[in-house]
Design an enzyme around this catalytic site. Sequence first.
Site, PDB file in Angstrom:
ATOM      1  N   ASP A 208       0.875  -1.159   0.000  1.00  0.00           N
ATOM      2  CA  ASP A 208       0.000   0.000   0.000  1.00  0.00           C
ATOM      3  C   ASP A 208       0.926   1.228   0.000  1.00  0.00           C
ATOM      4  O   ASP A 208       2.125   1.128   0.263  1.00  0.00           O
ATOM      5  CB  ASP A 208      -0.945  -0.007   1.210  1.00  0.00           C
ATOM      6  CG  ASP A 208      -2.133   0.941   0.995  1.00  0.00           C
ATOM      7  OD1 ASP A 208      -2.080   1.768   0.061  1.00  0.00           O
ATOM      8  OD2 ASP A 208      -3.106   0.856   1.762  1.00  0.00           O
TER       9      ASP A 208
HETATM   10  C1  BGC Z   1      -5.023   3.348   0.155  1.00  0.00           C
HETATM   11  C2  BGC Z   1      -5.121   2.342  -0.971  1.00  0.00           C
HETATM   12  C3  BGC Z   1      -5.000   3.042  -2.286  1.00  0.00           C
HETATM   13  C4  BGC Z   1      -3.702   3.823  -2.335  1.00  0.00           C
HETATM   14  C5  BGC Z   1      -3.463   4.532  -3.650  1.00  0.00           C
HETATM   15  C6  BGC Z   1      -3.835   4.282   0.010  1.00  0.00           C
HETATM   16  O1  BGC Z   1      -3.970   5.353   0.873  1.00  0.00           O
HETATM   17  O2  BGC Z   1      -4.969   2.680   1.397  1.00  0.00           O
HETATM   18  O3  BGC Z   1      -6.336   1.654  -0.889  1.00  0.00           O
HETATM   19  O4  BGC Z   1      -5.086   2.128  -3.336  1.00  0.00           O
HETATM   20  O5  BGC Z   1      -3.730   4.782  -1.303  1.00  0.00           O
HETATM   21  O6  BGC Z   1      -4.307   5.614  -3.804  1.00  0.00           O
END
Ligand code: BGC
Length: 780
Positions: A292
């Site tokens: 993530d």
């Molecule tokens: C989130 C993810 C997301 C990523 C990219 C993170 O803050 O937890 O779910 O895909 O950002 O935007």
Amino acid sequence: MPSRLPLILLAAIPIGLAAVPLARAEAIRSPPPVLGLGIDPLPQVIAALTPEEKIDLVVGVGMSLAGLPLPPEMQGPADGPMGPRVPGAGGMTRAVPRLGIPSIVLADGPAGLRISPRREGETRSFHATAFPVATLLASSWDTALVERVGVAMGAEARDYGIDVLLAPALNIHRNPLGGRGFEYYSEDPVISGRMAAAAIRGIQSTGVAATPKHFVANEHEWNRYTIDVQVAERPLREIYLRAFEIAVREGRPQALMTSYNRLNGTYTSQNRQLIDGVLRREWGYFGVVMTDWFAGDDPVAQLRAGNDLLMPGTGVQQRVLREALARGTLKSAELDRNVAQILMLVLRSPTFLGVQTTDAPDLEGHAKLAREAAASGMVLLRNVGGVLPLPRSRRIALFGNASYDAIIGGSGSGAVAAARAVPLAEGLRASGYAVDAAVAEGYVSFIDETRRKTPPRSPLSPPQRFPERSVSAAEIESAAQRADVAVVTIGRRSGEFADLSRELDFELQAGEREMLERLSRAFRERGKNVVVVLNIGSVMETASWRGFADAILLAWQPGQEGGHAMADVLSGTIAPSGRLATTFPLRWEDVPSSKGFPGTTLLGPDPAARGILAGVDRRAEVRYDEGLAVGYRHDAPVAYPFGFGLTYTQFLHSRLRVERVADEGGVRVSATITNTGRSPGREVVQVYVSPPSGAGAGARPGRELRAFTKTPTLAPGQSMAIELQLSLRDFALFDETQRAWVVPAGMQEVSLGSAVADIRATARVEFPQALTVAKVSERL
Ligand code: BGC
């Protein structure tokens, strides 16, 4: 030597990909030859890459957020592009132009494609369709529908030049206050996993890779970058991992995202047992694993654990990896495994295959699908005296901010920049109802005024709460004289970065309660009804106020066409057919996980921390002490049970047969479903299994969902036969001592129902001796 390798790659890809079904990849540990042709270009490409280029491939280009400068340690590698080539996309991998390896672009998310609708120097807009949130999609219990939504999301991604969609999200609804509950499907792993698998199949049918996330145990936002989730192995295997296992086995995603949190002490993105062990070896996952965004604290450990791609990628990670490679703490062979995974993803990507971007997805067609999906997942919770469907001749006094200012989905990475957001007021008018103009006028000017006074917020802020307009007793009295029925929308916003509040989100607020009470008095005195529409992302308390309402329609956060879909269901144009995929508890404290929610601080924030870690506890912990007692698995009185939902008709379940299937040892369940009411409708048939009492260490939930299906629309009097299969694994529990999935000896009950609390027929299956279904290798 610029051209030989890309030529090998290009020539072989289309046949090669078709020739190697992913099924075969299950058995293969190290990257399989991509091609069924006897040539495998990957080793040659890997051999041709310099160590720096390999590191470039595993570290993304970094993230750019308009107007939000990132601290230096969060900035992408300085020697690459500054952010993805599609504005507003979440990330991009780096290219190695010398070898013909392009960058591929990744973008969110679970309710539709999240890109920026505006581009510098362009006058036109780049909108995507905001589909209903996952909680609503799961409440449709319709995997074919969710697959179609996946196809549409994938097509939009492909048309806008996105290679990897960062969806679906399938963490578990463990507690009503989990901030990203709206992005997730359910409290139950079977429905979560099946929905995710359907979404993955749909998305990937367009050539875009899907990315189930966040693996695993990412059930809240509090201290999400550092929190340690302490969970025993049995609930971890039976609930939290089970959802992902189904999604991976049945959906075959090309990518997967680990979570922010630690799991029993180790960050999931750095956890070799979890990624290399459970995911790849035990489940046969063959695809890229990515972090993530900014997750974890040790890039070397991430790569070694099998987490191939570091997103969004920072210059610091690039430097640390270069040093580790030079020192030998990261072995070249280890890095090569990560690189091979990324190359496999690149090789299959629309960008590599030269798919043309159109920047013109079928937004009108997808809007129709969004409307159909929204109506299919709305749940009719209450309908005293058959108030609904509402005849079109009824004049409606429409209350509640959200009736005019639709909450179509959540904020943060799950948000979608849609071209429109249809509120209920618009949906009702378009459907032919008269909506009281004086009440409407009061709301519209209040909302305009509130918006004008609200300063803009950063995209990294938790959702904004707007005050509910307070309605005077006099206004209610006069509306009750003019209109035939009151419709009130109770709205709740959701979003990333914060959990919900018990007082402001889960409970009805004092002003809302007062409004409902007054409306119910004024309208009922005149023999008129009150209908409540819930425009919410997570479950809320209903028991203390539902008596004020004659009907309650749970509309969730229904996407951009929500107002039309609500009108479709309220009017009966579409019969309500949604069922709860998450329990509505009586009180927050009845949910076992509320006891330790959100967790405990063990070491407060580092005062010197910057960026996303500013103000975040260095060590925090949440204990999943409730074990298996998640959602309906906890036996307690509830407001609305799992699987529940009213229709405008009734269904009879008859001729239940449960037969052992000789070869596989599983069970076939068949039944006949008949619409015995007076209007058309769809029934959701749910199959639950109850093991023998006392089986397995510790408490065993009474009933667990194992299979489900939804009928097509059945006309009054119409019947249909349904058939569902249960495998041996459906009768097994995870035995921590034997380290295996074991079917306990004894009698198990198979129940067919319309909700967990509405079982229509039960049969027994006997297992004379315990059976080991599968051994596991990892201890988590
Ligand atoms: C989130 C993810 C997301 C990523 C990219 C993170 O803050 O937890 O779910 O895909 O950002 O935007």
